[in-house]
Design an enzyme around this catalytic site. Structure first.
Site, short mmCIF file in Angstrom:
data_model
loop_
_atom_site.label_atom_id
_atom_site.label_comp_id
_atom_site.label_asym_id
_atom_site.label_seq_id
_atom_site.Cartn_x
_atom_site.Cartn_y
_atom_site.Cartn_z
N ALA A 1 0.91 -1.12 0.23
CA ALA A 1 -0.32 -0.04 0.00
C ALA A 1 0.97 1.06 0.24
O ALA A 1 1.91 1.49 0.24
CB ALA A 1 -1.08 -0.06 1.22
N GLY B 1 -0.16 -5.32 1.05
CA GLY B 1 -0.73 -5.53 0.41
C GLY B 1 -0.73 -5.38 -1.02
O GLY B 1 -1.97 -6.18 -1.73
N GLU C 1 -1.54 -9.19 -0.04
CA GLU C 1 -3.01 -9.09 -0.36
C GLU C 1 -3.93 -9.63 -1.21
O GLU C 1 -5.14 -9.95 -1.41
CB GLU C 1 -3.20 -7.92 0.73
CG GLU C 1 -2.69 -8.22 2.43
CD GLU C 1 -3.51 -7.10 3.20
OE1 GLU C 1 -3.74 -7.42 4.66
OE2 GLU C 1 -2.48 -5.91 2.71
N GLU D 1 3.78 -5.39 7.64
CA GLU D 1 2.62 -4.14 8.06
C GLU D 1 3.73 -3.99 9.45
O GLU D 1 3.99 -3.27 10.10
CB GLU D 1 2.00 -4.27 8.09
CG GLU D 1 1.54 -4.35 6.46
CD GLU D 1 1.41 -6.06 5.91
OE1 GLU D 1 0.53 -5.69 5.09
OE2 GLU D 1 1.80 -6.84 6.48
#
Length: 257
Positions: free
Chosen positions: A66, A111, A114, A134
């Protein structure tokens, strides 16, 4: 390169989505998530959709994570809204009735991992790097990683990766079941072309039925799941696709689906 966050290519109903932020290693920000959501609006409405392939622009990254620059100063409420937007979008991607395949080239972190987990399966180039780092930033995965990763690789391995934040290469990802195959970057492109031809040539309703049987059956006990399979199998015989497929087999010719 397109200025749009996502480039869309269509080959006989097999749609390839390329995230196009190579300078930011294709990091997911609000614009990318919104563009993916808008693209899904179009894909969900298509009756001729055969499959979806997802990749990132360039050879350095599938999606490196992200966008930390965007997230850095978010409040708790803003972070919840951002995660909620991403979660809803990835859930829609996962729920598409056709196969969704991640073509992972380079970094597939946070991300990005994911996003790959929301696909039905992933294939990686030999330079791919996976991880959920993270915790190194003082947060946990927020786009489904704590739930989809243990379902893909098992809870112990998921806890290992998520709580240490360590990264693994493509061959380790293959070993633990995070990806299905590993190949060179050139072979990855060949695989994409071969898969496009393969999926475009299969019975489209049969492929959709197979995905439904597997996805929906996993949430049921075995007897219920087998009953679902029987119903979907029988439904295949209610249309022209089965007659064409079996007729072509008996007549020793390629089917015309």
């Amino acid at each position: 390169m397109s200025e749009q966050p996502i480039e869309v290519q269509d080959d006989a109903g097999v749609v390839r989505l390329t995230i196009t932020r190579p300078k930011a290693l294709n990091a997911l920000n609000s614009d990318v998530i919104a563009a993916l959501s808008a693209t899904l609006d179009e894909l969900e409405a298509r009756d001729d959709l055969r499959a979806v392939l997802i990749t990132g622009a360039g050879e350095k990254a599938f999606v490196a994570g992200a966008d930390i620059t965007e997230m850095r100063d978010q409040s708790a409420l803003q972070a919840r809204d951002f995660a909620g937007q991403a979660l809803a979008t990835l859930k829609r991607l996962e729920a598409l009735p056709v196969p969704v395949v991640a073509l992972v080239n380079g970094f597939c972190l946070g991300g990005g991992c994911e996003l790959a987990l929301a696909c039905d399966w992933a294939v990686a180039s030999d330079n791919a790097v996976f991880g959920q780092p993270e915790v190194l930033l003082g947060v946990i995965p927020g786009f489904g990683g704590t739930q989809r990763l243990p379902r893909r690789v098992g809870p112990a391995m998921a806890l290992d990766l998520v709580t240490t934040g360590r990264k693994i290469d493509a061959h380790d990802a293959l070993r633990i079941g995070l990806v299905n195959r590993v190949m060179s970057q050139t072979e990855l492109e060949s695989y994409a072309a071969e898969l496009t031809q393969q999926l475009a040539g299969n019975g489209p309703q049969a492929v959709r039925g197979a995905k439904q049987a597997i996805h929906d059956g996993l949430d049921q006990d075995l007897d219920s799941a087998l009953a679902l399979e029987t119903s979907l199998f029988a439904l295949c015989f209610a249309g022209e696709e089965q007659r064409e497929g079996m007729g072509a087999f008996v007549e020793k010719r390629p089917p015309n689906f």
